[in-house]
Design a protein around this motif. Structure first.
Motif, PDB file in Angstrom:
ATOM      1  N   GLN A   1      -8.301   4.339   0.455  1.00  0.00           N
ATOM      2  CA  GLN A   1      -8.898   2.892   0.085  1.00  0.00           C
ATOM      3  C   GLN A   1      -9.689   2.507   1.388  1.00  0.00           C
ATOM      4  O   GLN A   1      -9.319   2.826   2.382  1.00  0.00           O
ATOM      5  CB  GLN A   1      -8.006   1.869  -0.258  1.00  0.00           C
ATOM      6  CG  GLN A   1      -7.303   2.054  -1.261  1.00  0.00           C
ATOM      7  CD  GLN A   1      -6.107   1.251  -1.646  1.00  0.00           C
ATOM      8  OE1 GLN A   1      -5.862   0.088  -0.936  1.00  0.00           O
ATOM      9  NE2 GLN A   1      -5.270   1.155  -2.882  1.00  0.00           N
ATOM     10  N   THR A   2     -10.784   1.877   1.117  1.00  0.00           N
ATOM     11  CA  THR A   2     -11.593   0.805   2.322  1.00  0.00           C
ATOM     12  C   THR A   2     -11.559  -0.501   1.708  1.00  0.00           C
ATOM     13  O   THR A   2     -12.085  -0.674   0.547  1.00  0.00           O
ATOM     14  CB  THR A   2     -12.905   1.635   2.631  1.00  0.00           C
ATOM     15  OG1 THR A   2     -12.472   3.091   2.832  1.00  0.00           O
ATOM     16  CG2 THR A   2     -13.772   1.100   3.735  1.00  0.00           C
ATOM     17  N   TRP A   3     -11.430  -1.256   2.756  1.00  0.00           N
ATOM     18  CA  TRP A   3     -11.305  -2.660   2.465  1.00  0.00           C
ATOM     19  C   TRP A   3     -12.353  -3.352   3.394  1.00  0.00           C
ATOM     20  O   TRP A   3     -12.320  -3.242   4.671  1.00  0.00           O
ATOM     21  CB  TRP A   3      -9.830  -3.268   2.625  1.00  0.00           C
ATOM     22  CG  TRP A   3      -8.841  -2.824   1.677  1.00  0.00           C
ATOM     23  CD1 TRP A   3      -8.380  -1.831   1.362  1.00  0.00           C
ATOM     24  CD2 TRP A   3      -8.248  -3.745   0.800  1.00  0.00           C
ATOM     25  NE1 TRP A   3      -7.595  -1.819   0.465  1.00  0.00           N
ATOM     26  CE2 TRP A   3      -7.339  -3.184  -0.063  1.00  0.00           C
ATOM     27  CE3 TRP A   3      -8.157  -5.510   0.659  1.00  0.00           C
ATOM     28  CZ2 TRP A   3      -6.464  -3.663  -1.016  1.00  0.00           C
ATOM     29  CZ3 TRP A   3      -7.316  -5.736  -0.309  1.00  0.00           C
ATOM     30  CH2 TRP A   3      -6.481  -5.003  -1.181  1.00  0.00           C
TER      31      TRP A   3
ATOM     32  N   LEU B   1       0.915  -1.277  -0.002  1.00  0.00           N
ATOM     33  CA  LEU B   1      -0.051  -0.053  -0.109  1.00  0.00           C
ATOM     34  C   LEU B   1       0.936   1.270  -0.028  1.00  0.00           C
ATOM     35  O   LEU B   1       0.467   2.399  -0.013  1.00  0.00           O
ATOM     36  CB  LEU B   1      -1.203  -0.005   1.176  1.00  0.00           C
ATOM     37  CG  LEU B   1      -1.985  -1.178   1.144  1.00  0.00           C
ATOM     38  CD1 LEU B   1      -2.740  -1.512   2.515  1.00  0.00           C
ATOM     39  CD2 LEU B   1      -3.000  -0.984   0.062  1.00  0.00           C
TER      40      LEU B   1
ATOM     41  N   LYS C   1     -10.785  -5.026  -1.644  1.00  0.00           N
ATOM     42  CA  LYS C   1     -11.082  -3.377  -1.879  1.00  0.00           C
ATOM     43  C   LYS C   1     -12.525  -3.163  -2.063  1.00  0.00           C
ATOM     44  O   LYS C   1     -12.887  -3.495  -3.295  1.00  0.00           O
ATOM     45  CB  LYS C   1     -10.263  -2.924  -2.875  1.00  0.00           C
ATOM     46  CG  LYS C   1      -9.759  -1.443  -2.761  1.00  0.00           C
ATOM     47  CD  LYS C   1      -9.108  -1.084  -3.818  1.00  0.00           C
ATOM     48  CE  LYS C   1      -7.703  -1.531  -4.125  1.00  0.00           C
ATOM     49  NZ  LYS C   1      -7.240  -1.018  -5.483  1.00  0.00           N
TER      50      LYS C   1
ATOM     51  N   TRP D   1     -13.995   0.253  -1.999  1.00  0.00           N
ATOM     52  CA  TRP D   1     -13.813   1.707  -2.390  1.00  0.00           C
ATOM     53  C   TRP D   1     -12.391   2.192  -2.543  1.00  0.00           C
ATOM     54  O   TRP D   1     -11.561   1.870  -1.767  1.00  0.00           O
ATOM     55  CB  TRP D   1     -14.366   2.553  -1.371  1.00  0.00           C
ATOM     56  CG  TRP D   1     -14.761   3.838  -1.644  1.00  0.00           C
ATOM     57  CD1 TRP D   1     -15.554   4.712  -2.632  1.00  0.00           C
ATOM     58  CD2 TRP D   1     -13.870   5.035  -1.290  1.00  0.00           C
ATOM     59  NE1 TRP D   1     -15.416   5.742  -2.695  1.00  0.00           N
ATOM     60  CE2 TRP D   1     -14.150   6.130  -1.879  1.00  0.00           C
ATOM     61  CE3 TRP D   1     -12.572   5.201  -0.636  1.00  0.00           C
ATOM     62  CZ2 TRP D   1     -13.513   7.515  -2.060  1.00  0.00           C
ATOM     63  CZ3 TRP D   1     -11.679   6.375  -0.378  1.00  0.00           C
ATOM     64  CH2 TRP D   1     -12.319   7.457  -1.196  1.00  0.00           C
ATOM     65  N   GLU D   2     -12.146   2.972  -3.436  1.00  0.00           N
ATOM     66  CA  GLU D   2     -10.821   3.617  -3.627  1.00  0.00           C
ATOM     67  C   GLU D   2     -11.170   5.085  -4.227  1.00  0.00           C
ATOM     68  O   GLU D   2     -11.911   5.285  -5.051  1.00  0.00           O
ATOM     69  CB  GLU D   2     -10.112   3.000  -4.902  1.00  0.00           C
ATOM     70  CG  GLU D   2      -8.652   3.481  -4.961  1.00  0.00           C
ATOM     71  CD  GLU D   2      -7.759   2.483  -5.688  1.00  0.00           C
ATOM     72  OE1 GLU D   2      -8.399   1.647  -6.242  1.00  0.00           O
ATOM     73  OE2 GLU D   2      -6.595   2.513  -5.457  1.00  0.00           O
TER      74      GLU D   2
ATOM     75  N   THR E   1     -16.742   0.750   7.608  1.00  0.00           N
ATOM     76  CA  THR E   1     -17.013  -0.553   7.124  1.00  0.00           C
ATOM     77  C   THR E   1     -18.114  -1.451   7.829  1.00  0.00           C
ATOM     78  O   THR E   1     -18.644  -2.573   7.080  1.00  0.00           O
ATOM     79  CB  THR E   1     -15.637  -1.594   7.316  1.00  0.00           C
ATOM     80  OG1 THR E   1     -15.315  -1.575   8.692  1.00  0.00           O
ATOM     81  CG2 THR E   1     -14.585  -1.057   6.540  1.00  0.00           C
TER      82      THR E   1
END
Ligand SMILES: [Zn+2]
Length: 588
Positions: free
Chosen positions: A573-575, A84, A580, A582-583, A255
């Motif tokens: 980003q959100t995992w 990352l 993944k 969202w970016e 999340t």
């Protein structure tokens, strides 16, 4: 007291992936999780428990199997590697345990009244909006009476000038007060002969005619009708709106959310969607946000479902929003009133006096009381006892110190009536709480879900009413010191600011006017990160699989470009479950 659909059976969503059990894969928006991968970053904050020096984690089919320094990765080192970047900071996915996604998703269809300086400006925006939506209800949301000149709010007569035949309604940012024009009041059957009922108010003029201004339980009847009209207008496209609202949450590093008001219809609809982040749905009545949820007792119970889409605490309301129930000893209230009057005169601004009069204050032997309680004494314990006996846990909205005290009374009463422990039940907000009640709440084993963003955003009201000097707004320091488990949540969309802003507010207490609001009530960064992640997961009942980057838990995390407490930091980003979700879009 039960609705006609009381016997309707409930089907819970089937498990989406038998292998992972609770992970959301199979969702078209999420790629499948990688088989076994090594993820590295500049810093990884694992949350609770902390793992200092962590820069790497191994994720296997959506779950974390190892975290630590990149130099100590266990063999065999995964072939799949994701770096990352050295400047990337990873934190556990934020768990917003009190959100109103179901309301947020409707806002794009409403006129945006945030920031209006007068009722007339609100009416102007409604006219523009009405022209773009030529049929049906005309709805506006988001004004704050503390921000309009003289504290004035839109009323029915003004809204009649927007449209004489279409229902026109406005909702204050808190969703606790609003107004309707003549057509809107007629649509819900409110008129001159409507009796006054407990927990709300339909304002009247000197001749006894409704002014269109409604508060609390009376307002929620109107708001519910407007919400229903909007859902009907949307039809099947509400799915796209829901997904859009989910993306705005993912973009903040969230999340998992606790949806703080979900009717049985809402629950059924959301369970049939496959959504890209986790939900804990808090059951509420299908007859209005503030209606006593007897009908919800026949629906799915707390703890049913999966950690990705499950049922949370039954939602009750102890008191109002702007009219939260406050009790202030006489000597203190006299000092407060004197201070307000003095500053209103010196600033030549009547707003604070208007705020004082709308609070509906009365003087009782024990002091000065203001605001609205939603239940007469003993009544909240009725629904609470029934809920506990049906296997529900309960969460009570309680903003003012009297609202909190009434909620604690109800918890104590319900516990002694039913013999059922209330530990793990929740208090929402606790914006003001007396020291003695902190101890009572700790003894009952309650959890608090609190909003530093409210102290920060509504600072003008706190300052002009001088209440910040006489009471402790959002006293997270005191709550943690009393031993009460606490979660940071947003109550979105009722306050502006992102999830990171909200978490930072608990630590720096810097208000929107640039000055700190009661910095003595601040908590540490470690406490704030915990409350926004593990604390939220505990409040939502999903702490076994979410809330920290720990072996065995779901790989839910946010990738930031810097220190989580730096105001300049952004989410990259959100995992969710090792994929993944969202970016940040690339700059055009
Ligand atoms: Zn709320």
């Amino acid at each position: 007291m039960r609705g006609p659909n009381a016997r309707r059976a409930y089907r819970l969503a089937p498990r989406k992936s038998p292998r992972v059990g609770w992970a959301p894969h199979g969702h078209p928006l999420l790629p499948l999780p990688m088989p076994r991968a090594l993820i590295t970053a500049g810093t990884i904050y694992t949350g609770d428990p902390p793992r200092p020096g962590a820069t790497a984690m191994v994720v296997d089919r959506g779950r974390i199997t190892w975290t630590g320094p990149a130099t100590e990765v266990p063999r065999p080192v995964p072939r799949e590697r994701i770096d990352l970047g050295d400047d990337a900071v990873v934190i556990p996915g934020l768990v917003d345990s009190h959100q109103h996604l179901l309301d947020s998703q409707l806002l794009t269809g409403f006129a945006d009244l945030r920031g209006v300086r007068s009722p007339e400006e609100a009416a102007e925006r409604l006219r523009t909006h009405a022209a773009s939506q030529p049929e049906g209800w005309i709805t506006g949301w988001g004004y704050d009476a503390a921000e309009t000149d003289g504290g004035r709010r839109p009323d029915g007569r003004l809204l009649d000038t927007v449209s004489a035949d279409r229902p026109v309604i406005v909702m204050e940012s808190s969703f606790h007060q609003g107004a309707g024009n003549s057509a809107a009041l007629a649509a819900i059957g409110f008129g001159r002969d409507t009796p006054q009922s407990f927990g709300g108010e339909m304002e009247r003029d000197r001749r006894g005619e409704p002014t269109g201004i409604l508060w609390e339980r009376a307002f929620s009847v109107l708001a519910w009708a407007g919400r229903k009209a909007e859902l009907e207008r949307l039809g099947p496209s509400s799915t796209e709106r829901t997904l859009e609202a989910c993306r705005t949450l993912l973009a903040q590093g969230i999340t998992h959310v606790g949806e703080a008001l979900a009717s049985r219809d809402d629950i059924e609809r959301l369970q049939n969607e496959s959504l890209p982040l986790g939900f804990t749905l808090m059951p509420a009545s299908g007859n209005g946000a503030f209606a006593t949820p007897w009908d919800a007792l026949d629906g799915p119970r707390s703890g049913q479902g999966t950690p990705h889409m499950g049922i949370g605490h039954l939602k009750l309301f102890s008191d109002g929003g702007e009219r939260c129930a406050l009790s202030i000893p006489l000597s203190r209230s006299l000092r407060q009133t004197t201070a307000i009057v003095r500053s209103a005169i010196s600033d030549r601004d009547p707003t604070s006096l208007r705020v004082l009069t709308t609070a509906k204050a009365t003087v009782t032997p024990s002091g000065f009381q203001s605001g609205t309680l939603h239940y007469a004494p003993g009544k909240m314990a009725d629904i609470m006892s029934a809920a506990l006996q049906r296997g529900f846990t309960v969460a009570v909205h309680a903003l003012g110190n009297l609202g909190v005290r009434s909620a604690l009374d109800a918890y104590q009463e319900a516990r002694s009536r039913t013999g059922i422990d209330v530990a793990g039940c929740r208090i929402e907000h606790a914006m003001f709480i007396d020291d003695a009640d902190l101890e009572r709440a700790a003894d009952l084993g309650l959890r608090f879900s609190m909003q530093p963003g409210h102290a920060v955003a509504y600072v003008r009201t706190l300052r002009i009413t001088k209440i910040e000097r006489f009471m402790d707004p959002v006293a997270m320091r005191k709550v943690i010191d009393a031993g009460i488990p606490v979660a940071i949540s947003s109550d979105g969309p009722t306050a502006p600011g992102s999830a990171l802003d909200n978490m930072r507010g608990a630590w720096d207490r810097i208000a929107v006017d640039g000055k700190p609001i009661r910095p003595d009530l601040a908590i540490t960064k470690t406490e704030a990160l915990r409350a926004a992640t593990a604390g939220g997961a505990e409040a939502c009942g999903v702490a076994e699989v979410k809330g920290s980057l720990t072996n065995g838990k779901q790989a839910d995390f946010a990738v930031l470009n810097g220190d989580p407490f730096d105001p300049a930091t952004r989410v990259r980003q959100t995992w969710v479950a090792g994929a993944k979700a969202w970016e940040q879009p690339a700059p055009a």
